[in-house]
Design a protein around this motif. Structure first.
Motif, PDB file in Angstrom:
ATOM      1  N   GLY A  66      72.815 -34.409  15.146  1.00 38.73           N
ATOM      2  CA  GLY A  66      71.804 -35.512  15.580  1.00 38.73           C
ATOM      3  C   GLY A  66      71.073 -36.158  14.975  1.00 38.73           C
ATOM      4  N   LEU A  67      69.903 -36.441  15.917  1.00 38.52           N
ATOM      5  CA  LEU A  67      68.785 -37.702  15.553  1.00 38.52           C
ATOM      6  C   LEU A  67      68.264 -37.030  14.274  1.00 38.52           C
ATOM      7  CD1 LEU A  67      67.973 -40.018  16.176  1.00 38.52           C
ATOM      8  CD2 LEU A  67      65.849 -38.759  17.456  1.00 38.52           C
ATOM      9  N   LEU A  68      67.902 -37.576  13.446  1.00 37.25           N
ATOM     10  CA  LEU A  68      67.242 -37.710  11.862  1.00 37.25           C
ATOM     11  C   LEU A  68      66.017 -37.994  11.710  1.00 37.25           C
ATOM     12  CD1 LEU A  68      70.096 -37.410   9.016  1.00 37.25           C
ATOM     13  CD2 LEU A  68      69.358 -35.914   9.959  1.00 37.25           C
ATOM     14  N   HIS A  69      64.946 -37.422  11.419  1.00 37.32           N
ATOM     15  CA  HIS A  69      63.181 -38.098  11.620  1.00 37.32           C
ATOM     16  C   HIS A  69      62.792 -38.297  10.234  1.00 37.32           C
ATOM     17  CE1 HIS A  69      63.024 -36.810  15.372  1.00 37.32           C
ATOM     18  NE2 HIS A  69      64.042 -36.359  15.358  1.00 37.32           N
ATOM     19  N   TYR A  70      62.100 -39.489   9.662  1.00 36.38           N
ATOM     20  CA  TYR A  70      61.786 -39.147   8.464  1.00 36.38           C
ATOM     21  C   TYR A  70      60.993 -39.401   8.630  1.00 36.38           C
ATOM     22  CZ  TYR A  70      67.019 -39.898   8.266  1.00 36.38           C
ATOM     23  OH  TYR A  70      68.235 -40.981   7.782  1.00 36.38           O
ATOM     24  N   GLN A  71      60.035 -39.177   7.608  1.00 37.55           N
ATOM     25  CA  GLN A  71      58.397 -38.765   7.699  1.00 37.55           C
ATOM     26  C   GLN A  71      58.153 -39.262   5.807  1.00 37.55           C
ATOM     27  OE1 GLN A  71      55.208 -39.248   8.950  1.00 37.55           O
ATOM     28  NE2 GLN A  71      55.508 -40.445   6.952  1.00 37.55           N
ATOM     29  N   PRO A  78      51.594 -37.651   4.279  1.00 40.74           N
ATOM     30  CA  PRO A  78      52.255 -38.733   4.731  1.00 40.74           C
ATOM     31  C   PRO A  78      51.594 -40.311   4.677  1.00 40.74           C
ATOM     32  CG  PRO A  78      51.691 -36.954   5.621  1.00 40.74           C
ATOM     33  CD  PRO A  78      50.849 -36.355   4.548  1.00 40.74           C
ATOM     34  N   VAL A  79      53.063 -40.706   4.241  1.00 38.85           N
ATOM     35  CA  VAL A  79      52.093 -42.245   4.965  1.00 38.85           C
ATOM     36  C   VAL A  79      52.321 -42.707   6.016  1.00 38.85           C
ATOM     37  CG1 VAL A  79      53.479 -44.965   3.764  1.00 38.85           C
ATOM     38  CG2 VAL A  79      53.453 -42.723   2.343  1.00 38.85           C
ATOM     39  N   THR A  80      51.851 -43.550   6.857  1.00 41.49           N
ATOM     40  CA  THR A  80      51.414 -43.715   8.217  1.00 41.49           C
ATOM     41  C   THR A  80      52.346 -45.172   8.858  1.00 41.49           C
ATOM     42  OG1 THR A  80      49.011 -43.619   8.440  1.00 41.49           O
ATOM     43  CG2 THR A  80      50.015 -44.181   9.969  1.00 41.49           C
ATOM     44  N   GLY A  81      53.447 -43.872   9.321  1.00 41.09           N
ATOM     45  CA  GLY A  81      54.610 -45.532   9.774  1.00 41.09           C
ATOM     46  C   GLY A  81      55.672 -45.178   9.360  1.00 41.09           C
ATOM     47  N   ALA A  82      55.750 -44.668   8.236  1.00 39.01           N
ATOM     48  CA  ALA A  82      56.953 -44.556   6.842  1.00 39.01           C
ATOM     49  C   ALA A  82      57.901 -44.031   7.840  1.00 39.01           C
ATOM     50  CB  ALA A  82      56.380 -44.395   5.954  1.00 39.01           C
ATOM     51  N   THR A  83      58.691 -44.236   9.159  1.00 36.53           N
ATOM     52  CA  THR A  83      59.397 -43.500   9.278  1.00 36.53           C
ATOM     53  C   THR A  83      61.241 -43.225   9.423  1.00 36.53           C
ATOM     54  OG1 THR A  83      58.909 -43.884  11.663  1.00 36.53           O
ATOM     55  CG2 THR A  83      57.493 -41.787  11.034  1.00 36.53           C
ATOM     56  N   ASN A  84      61.207 -44.171   8.659  1.00 35.13           N
ATOM     57  CA  ASN A  84      62.416 -44.752   8.239  1.00 35.13           C
ATOM     58  C   ASN A  84      63.550 -44.198   7.049  1.00 35.13           C
ATOM     59  OD1 ASN A  84      62.940 -46.430  11.105  1.00 35.13           O
ATOM     60  ND2 ASN A  84      61.438 -47.525   9.516  1.00 35.13           N
ATOM     61  N   ALA A  85      64.508 -44.461   7.303  1.00 40.18           N
ATOM     62  CA  ALA A  85      65.519 -44.086   5.433  1.00 40.18           C
ATOM     63  C   ALA A  85      65.331 -45.095   4.745  1.00 40.18           C
ATOM     64  CB  ALA A  85      66.870 -44.279   6.591  1.00 40.18           C
ATOM     65  N   THR A  86      64.161 -46.129   4.894  1.00 42.88           N
ATOM     66  CA  THR A  86      63.192 -47.266   4.523  1.00 42.88           C
ATOM     67  C   THR A  86      62.248 -47.441   4.111  1.00 42.88           C
ATOM     68  OG1 THR A  86      64.329 -49.382   5.550  1.00 42.88           O
ATOM     69  CG2 THR A  86      65.954 -48.379   3.500  1.00 42.88           C
ATOM     70  N   LEU A  87      61.802 -47.723   3.222  1.00 44.30           N
ATOM     71  CA  LEU A  87      60.056 -48.122   2.710  1.00 44.30           C
ATOM     72  C   LEU A  87      59.663 -49.029   1.958  1.00 44.30           C
ATOM     73  CD1 LEU A  87      57.310 -47.447   3.177  1.00 44.30           C
ATOM     74  CD2 LEU A  87      56.893 -45.717   1.021  1.00 44.30           C
ATOM     75  N   PHE A 103      60.595 -36.230   3.627  1.00 45.04           N
ATOM     76  CA  PHE A 103      60.895 -35.311   4.617  1.00 45.04           C
ATOM     77  C   PHE A 103      61.628 -35.706   5.627  1.00 45.04           C
ATOM     78  CE2 PHE A 103      59.746 -32.433   8.010  1.00 45.04           C
ATOM     79  CZ  PHE A 103      59.816 -31.431   7.648  1.00 45.04           C
ATOM     80  N   VAL A 104      62.900 -35.114   5.821  1.00 46.42           N
ATOM     81  CA  VAL A 104      64.228 -35.669   7.004  1.00 46.42           C
ATOM     82  C   VAL A 104      64.186 -34.093   7.518  1.00 46.42           C
ATOM     83  CG1 VAL A 104      66.895 -36.165   7.060  1.00 46.42           C
ATOM     84  CG2 VAL A 104      65.470 -37.469   4.547  1.00 46.42           C
ATOM     85  N   SER A 105      64.217 -34.702   8.761  1.00 44.56           N
ATOM     86  CA  SER A 105      64.111 -33.421   9.534  1.00 44.56           C
ATOM     87  C   SER A 105      65.156 -33.811  10.889  1.00 44.56           C
ATOM     88  CB  SER A 105      63.341 -32.938   9.896  1.00 44.56           C
ATOM     89  OG  SER A 105      62.485 -33.986  10.765  1.00 44.56           O
ATOM     90  N   ASN A 106      66.261 -32.124  11.030  1.00 40.89           N
ATOM     91  CA  ASN A 106      66.476 -32.241  12.436  1.00 40.89           C
ATOM     92  C   ASN A 106      67.227 -31.174  13.123  1.00 40.89           C
ATOM     93  OD1 ASN A 106      68.350 -30.685  11.373  1.00 40.89           O
ATOM     94  ND2 ASN A 106      69.774 -32.037  10.934  1.00 40.89           N
ATOM     95  N   ALA A 107      67.503 -31.515  14.585  1.00 36.15           N
ATOM     96  CA  ALA A 107      66.764 -29.568  15.318  1.00 36.15           C
ATOM     97  C   ALA A 107      67.447 -28.242  14.230  1.00 36.15           C
ATOM     98  CB  ALA A 107      67.686 -29.956  16.801  1.00 36.15           C
TER      99      ALA A 107
END
Length: 186
Positions: A66-71, A78-87, A103-107
């Motif tokens: 499924g869809l992976l979410h990154y923070q 938390p870094v504002t707007g940093a929601t990809n696999a790369t920073l 932080f990586v999450s999915n369902a």
């Protein structure tokens, strides 16, 4: 003939986390919900040394269904707007220094990467250098340099583009030199 009553779903409902795998159900409480494993961190970000004012990239590699979410987080914030696999930090400053994790999450669940240290250093800058000069046999010669930057600074002197051995300090000294011309360049 017997009359059928209201439709009733007799499938078991499972909630929670399995003991063996730690997997959580995609939607606890929904009958026969498909199990979705939490993401797995394949490669955590690595420690980096960045020059102030330059660009730096931190990356995590994760897999999962499924869809992976990154923070991304800096020192657990938390870094504002940093929601990809790369920073990507385009203009690294000293305030960017610290411990980064993601932080990586999915369902199916979530996981934190291992933390990576970002150290920010000031690039070396030469402020002054002894002028070019010519000396005669038997004269002493000293070149000095004034520089700043993050410690420890390392020095290397060159003559005609070649390394001048044995002079790893901010001053270059030649006692009783033969005729020699050294040009100072920055």
């Amino acid at each position: 003939m017997e009359e059928a009553g209201p439709c009733r779903d007799e499938r078991p409902t499972v909630t929670g986390t399995t003991r063996r795998t730690g997997w959580q159900l995609a939607d606890p409480g929904v009958p026969n919900a498909a199990a979705v494993p939490p993401p797995v961190i394949v490669r955590s970000p690595t420690n980096r040394v960045a020059l102030a004012g330059h660009r730096e990239v931190l990356a995590v590699e994760a897999t999962g269904l499924g869809l992976l979410h990154y923070q991304w987080r800096l020192n657990r914030i938390p870094v504002t707007g940093a929601t990809n696999a790369t920073l990507v930090i385009d203009d690294v400053q000293f305030v960017d220094e610290g411990q980064y994790d993601v932080f990586v999450s999915n369902a199916g669940g979530s996981i934190f990467s291992e933390a990576a240290q970002l150290r920010v250093v000031e690039p070396p800058t030469i402020h002054s250098l002894s002028p070019s000069l010519t000396v005669w046999p038997g004269s002493n010669l000293t070149f000095t340099v004034s520089a700043s930057g993050s410690a420890p600074l390392q020095y290397q002197w060159y003559r005609d583009g070649a390394v001048w051995p044995g002079q790893p300090s901010r001053a270059w000294f030649c006692p009783m030199c033969n005729r020699l011309r050294l040009d100072a360049t920055m």
